[in-house]
Design a protein around this motif. Structure first.
Motif, PDB file in Angstrom:
ATOM      1  N   THR A  40     -22.600  15.932  -2.875  1.00 40.45           N
ATOM      2  CA  THR A  40     -21.192  16.176  -2.566  1.00 40.45           C
ATOM      3  C   THR A  40     -20.614  17.069  -3.667  1.00 40.45           C
ATOM      4  N   PRO A  41     -19.437  17.656  -3.442  1.00 39.79           N
ATOM      5  CA  PRO A  41     -18.810  18.442  -4.521  1.00 39.79           C
ATOM      6  C   PRO A  41     -18.598  17.608  -5.785  1.00 39.79           C
ATOM      7  N   ALA A  44     -21.828  17.333  -8.002  1.00 42.05           N
ATOM      8  CA  ALA A  44     -22.556  18.575  -8.281  1.00 42.05           C
ATOM      9  C   ALA A  44     -23.249  18.514  -9.643  1.00 42.05           C
ATOM     10  N   PRO A  63     -23.851  21.808  -2.944  1.00 45.42           N
ATOM     11  CA  PRO A  63     -22.973  20.661  -3.199  1.00 45.42           C
ATOM     12  C   PRO A  63     -21.809  20.554  -2.218  1.00 45.42           C
ATOM     13  N   HIS A  64     -22.116  20.522  -0.924  1.00 43.35           N
ATOM     14  CA  HIS A  64     -21.049  20.577   0.082  1.00 43.35           C
ATOM     15  C   HIS A  64     -21.099  19.435   1.097  1.00 43.35           C
TER      16      HIS A  64
END
Length: 355
Positions: A40-41, A44, A63-64
C-alpha cells in the motif's frame, strides 16, 4: 461420524522471527528471478526494504494497493507487472496488498510470494475479491493461492494496537464461521477452535504491549490457522454482510468484521448450537448462547470501535445492506431473513450488544 471431504491447500509456510531475510532462498525454491514488490502507499517503506534485500532480483516497487481491490487498480497493476518483466509478485502487507497480488495472478498466472504484516489470513486462501460499481464480487481460483508464505512476527511489531485488534478479530471471524460452514470437516474444525483460543488469549497482550514478540507470534499463529479455515471451507452470513458493507459503503474491512461478528454469530446461535459450543469453549464460555456476548466483550477489552456508525455507515445502511445480502445470500445454517438481519445490523450500527 458425519461424512466429509477435506482438501489440503498446497502452500509452503515459513514461520519465525527474522524469516524475511530468507526471501531470495524462497524465490530460488519457486524457480523465479524477478519479483514485483507490492505494498500500500502507507507501507512503501517496507517495500523499499524488501527491494533492498532482493537487490537486482526486485523488478520494482508498486505501492498502490488499496482496500477491496477496485478493478481499475487491478488492471493497472497487471500492466505494470508485464512492463517490468516480473515473473512473480511479492506481496508484503495485509489483505489489500495480498488481494492485489491475487488480482494480478488471476489473469497472468504469476506465482505469489506473500509476507503478511497483519492477521487478515488472505495469504492462505484461493479466494479473491474485486470491487466494481460499489459491488464486491468474490471467487475461488487455484491460481491466486500464494505459493509461499513467510510469517515473520517481527514485521507485526509496528502494527498499531488498534489495527492489530481489528485485524485479529477479522481472523477470528474466519475461524468462527468455519465451525458451521456447509462443508465443515473435523480437521478444519480443530484448527478453527485452536485459532479462536490462540487469538482470544494473545490479542489482549498485543494491545497491552505491541512490542511483546511472544504475544505477536501467538496472534500470528492464530491468524495462520484462521487463514487455513477461510481457504478450506465456505463462509456464511457474517462474511456476506461484511462483503456488502465493504463493497457498497467502503467501510474499513477489519473494523467492519470486528463490529459485525458478535451479532452475526448471535443470529446463528440456535441453528449452529453444536459447532458454536466449540467457539464458546475456546472463549471461556459454556454454550452457543454465550458466544456473541463473549465476542462483544472481547471487542470492548481490545478497544475496538463499538458501532458501524463510527465506521461511517449511514443511518439507512442497515436496511440497504440487508436487502443486498438477502438478494444473493451465502449458505448459512439459519436462512437469511431480511427483517432480523436488518435488526442485527441496526444494533451493530448503534453499538449495542447482540440481542
Amino acid at each position: 461420524m458425519t461424512p466429509f471431504i477435506y482438501q489440503g491447500l498446497a502452500s509452503r509456510v515459513v514461520f519465525g522471527p527474522g524469516k524475511l531475510e530468507h526471501l531470495a532462498e524462497e524465490m530460488d525454491r519457486l524457480g523465479v528471478r524477478r519479483a514485483l514488490v507490492l505494498t500500500t502507499p502507507e507501507q512503501a517503506h517496507l517495500g523499499e526494504r524488501v527491494a533492498a534485500i532482493l537487490g537486482d532480483r526486485a523488478a520494482g516497487l508498486y505501492p498502490h494497493a488499496v482496500m477491496h481491490v477496485p478493478v481499475e487498480v487491478a488492471r493497472a497493476a497487471r500492466v505494470e507487472a508485464e512492463r517490468r518483466a516480473a515473473d512473480c509478485c511479492l506481496a508484503i502487507g495485509g489483505g489489500s496488498t495480498i488481494g492485489l497480488g491475487k488480482a494480478i495472478a488471476l489473469e497472468s498466472g504469476l506465482p505469489i510470494l506473500a509476507v503478511p504484516t497483519t492477521y487478515a489470513g488472505s495469504e492462505m486462501t484461493p479466494i479473491y475479491g474485486l470491487t466494481e460499481n460499489r459491488l464486491k464480487k468474490t471467487g475461488r481460483d487455484a491460481r491466486v493461492l500464494p505459493r509461499t508464505v513467510i510469517y515473520d512476527p517481527e514485521l507485526t511489531l509496528s502494527l498499531p494496537a488498534g489495527i492489530s485488534a481489528c485485524s485479529g478479530m477479522n481472523a477470528m471471524a474466519h475461524a468462527v464461521e468455519a465451525l458451521y460452514a456447509q462443508d465443515a470437516n473435523p480437521i478444519v474444525s480443530l484448527m478453527a477452535e485452536e485459532s479462536i483460543r490462540a487469538l482470544a488469549e494473545s490479542l489482549p497482550g498485543v494491545v497491552a504491549d505491541p512490542q511483546d514478540l511472544e504475544a505477536r507470534s501467538r496472534a500470528l499463529y492464530g491468524a495462520w490457522l484462521a487463514g487455513i479455515c477461510l481457504g478450506s471451507v465456505g463462509m456464511a452470513i457474517h462474511h456476506k454482510l461484511c462483503h456488502t458493507l465493504g463493497g457498497t459503503f467502503n467501510l474499513p474491512h477489519a473494523q467492519a468484521h470486528s463490529v459485525v461478528l458478535p451479532h452475526a454469530v448471535h443470529y446463528n446461535r440456535e441453528a449452529a448450537a453444536g459447532p458454536l459450543a466449540r467457539a464458546a469453549r475456546a472463549l471461556g464460555g459454556r454454550s452457543a448462547e454465550d458466544v456473541g456476548a463473549l465476542l462483544f466483550a472481547l471487542n470492548r477489552r481490545l478497544g475496538i470501535p463499538a458501532s458501524l456508525a463510527e465506521l461511517g455507515l449511514p443511518e439507512e445502511g442497515p436496511a440497504e445492506t440487508a436487502e443486498i445480502a438477502c438478494a444473493s445470500p451465502y449458505y448459512n445454517p439459519r436462512p437469511f431473513e431480511r427483517q432480523p438481519i436488518e435488526a442485527l445490523l441496526t444494533r451493530a450500527w448503534q453499538g449495542l450488544p447482540p440481542g
